[in-house]
Design a protein around this motif. Structure first.
Motif, short mmCIF file in Angstrom:
data_model
loop_
_atom_site.label_atom_id
_atom_site.label_comp_id
_atom_site.label_asym_id
_atom_site.label_seq_id
_atom_site.Cartn_x
_atom_site.Cartn_y
_atom_site.Cartn_z
N TYR A 115 47.10 34.70 38.69
CA TYR A 115 46.53 33.35 38.79
C TYR A 115 45.37 33.34 39.79
CZ TYR A 115 46.61 28.31 40.04
OH TYR A 115 46.30 27.00 40.31
N GLY A 116 45.60 33.93 40.96
CA GLY A 116 44.57 33.95 41.98
C GLY A 116 43.36 34.78 41.58
N LEU A 117 43.58 35.93 40.96
CA LEU A 117 42.48 36.80 40.56
C LEU A 117 41.60 36.13 39.50
CD1 LEU A 117 44.37 40.21 40.39
CD2 LEU A 117 42.59 39.57 42.03
N LEU A 118 42.22 35.37 38.59
CA LEU A 118 41.42 34.67 37.58
C LEU A 118 40.58 33.57 38.22
CD1 LEU A 118 43.86 34.39 34.53
CD2 LEU A 118 42.27 36.22 35.12
N PHE A 119 41.15 32.88 39.19
CA PHE A 119 40.37 31.86 39.87
C PHE A 119 39.24 32.47 40.70
CE2 PHE A 119 43.30 28.36 38.96
CZ PHE A 119 42.36 27.37 38.74
N ASP A 120 39.46 33.68 41.20
CA ASP A 120 38.37 34.37 41.88
C ASP A 120 37.17 34.52 40.94
OD1 ASP A 120 39.98 34.66 44.09
OD2 ASP A 120 40.59 36.70 43.60
N GLN A 121 37.45 34.90 39.71
CA GLN A 121 36.36 35.08 38.74
C GLN A 121 35.66 33.75 38.43
OE1 GLN A 121 35.17 38.09 37.60
NE2 GLN A 121 36.53 38.64 39.28
N ILE A 122 36.44 32.69 38.29
CA ILE A 122 35.84 31.38 38.03
C ILE A 122 34.93 30.98 39.19
CG2 ILE A 122 36.35 28.91 37.80
CD1 ILE A 122 38.88 29.72 36.25
N GLN A 123 35.37 31.24 40.42
CA GLN A 123 34.55 30.90 41.58
C GLN A 123 33.27 31.72 41.62
OE1 GLN A 123 36.57 29.94 45.42
NE2 GLN A 123 38.38 30.69 44.36
N ILE A 124 33.35 32.99 41.28
CA ILE A 124 32.16 33.85 41.27
C ILE A 124 31.10 33.29 40.34
CG2 ILE A 124 31.28 36.04 40.37
CD1 ILE A 124 33.62 37.44 41.56
#
Length: 296
Positions: A115-124
């Motif tokens: 979940y956190g890693l996917l949100f990292d990508q969205i933020q990038i």
């Protein structure tokens, strides 16, 4: 809109909420590779979907959709610190050492990590496309506290390993190593690559193609291209403050050694006495110019 990888990821993340025993088996499989099998394909799918939206509002609406879909599968979790720190849901496993308890606990830890890693990508990509991520999160009630808003982009924060504070310690999680693509994207963002004039003048598709050239070629080509784009001078001025600092920063960006960076930068100067048999960036001067013209 293509949402194949989004749906695959949602299935794993929401295994507990959906009582999906098959998804649990998949997420705790010893050979699971989150970065390779989920995060990187999700990133490519996200970029493709963003690029289909010609307006900023369309891109905003798309990101809101992603946020709501990812948040929806974790509605059973009421403690936002779990998500922020990638920690175990505070269910008391201390008195239950059964195999079922262990499997559920392990599955939750990995699901929060994904979940956190996917949100990292969205933020990038919100940062890259100048989409106001924080503003969008605030527009979704009871959501903003459930994720971490990154203010810097160092690897330790960007690929966190979950901590477990429960008295019942689960077996070690499989190591999750970021792919080369994720590392390079992170480092380019950190060093303002996308704000270079020669990069800003390109279309979004052209930028992706250019970064693809950088990913698929070796260090001499990468150094030659960065020099042509003005990135090396930019890093030295804004981040290096000395030749030693420059070489170290470039080595971090390209996952190599400072000495290899130094040698390849030096041979770009025709008067350099650097070993041109060992360091060959000078051979790519014209090649990188041609490649840049191809993507313009």
């Amino acid at each position: 809109m293509n949402r194949e990888m989004l749906d695959k990821s949602l299935r794993l993340i929401g295994f507990f909420n959906n009582s999906d025993a098959v998804a649990l088996n998949d997420i705790i499989a010893p050979d699971i590779q989150l970065a390779k099998d989920y995060v990187e394909p999700f990133r490519r799918e996200l970029v493709d979907n963003i690029m289909t939206k010609p307006t900023l509002q369309g891109k905003k609406d798309l990101i809101v959709f992603y946020i709501k879909e990812l948040n929806r599968v974790l509605m059973y979790c009421h403690d936002y610190t779990i998500l922020r720190n990638r920690k175990l849901n505070p269910i008391n496993y201390a008195d239950d050492h059964s195999a079922t308890s262990e499997r559920l606990g392990r599955g939750q830890v990995i699901s929060f990590q994904l979940y956190g890693l996917l949100f990292d990508q969205i933020q990038i990509y919100c940062k890259l496309y100048k989409i106001p991520f924080l503003e969008l999160c605030k527009s979704i009630p009871a959501f903003i506290d459930s994720i971490e808003i990154y203010r810097d982009w160092d690897d330790e924060d960007f690929f966190p390993v979950p901590e477990i504070e429960n008295s019942y310690q689960l077996p070690a999680l499989p190591a999750i190593k970021p792919t080369g693509t994720l590392i390079l994207t992170n480092e380019l963002l950190k060093h303002d690559f996308y704000n270079l004039k020669m990069v800003k003048d390109l279309t979004r598709t052209s930028v992706d193609t250019l970064v693809g050239f950088l990913r698929s070629n070796d260090l001499p080509y990468q150094i030659a291209m960065f020099d042509y784009l003005g990135f090396i001078k930019h890093v030295e001025k804004e981040f290096g403050h000395s030749k030693t600092g420059l070489y170290k920063n470039m080595a971090d960006i390209l996952s190599t050694t400072a000495r290899s960076v130094k040698g390849n930068i030096n041979v770009l100067n025709s008067y350099s006495k650097e070993n041109k048999q060992r360091y060959t960036a000078h051979l790519f001067k014209e090649i990188v110019k041609d490649d840049y013209q191809k993507v313009k």
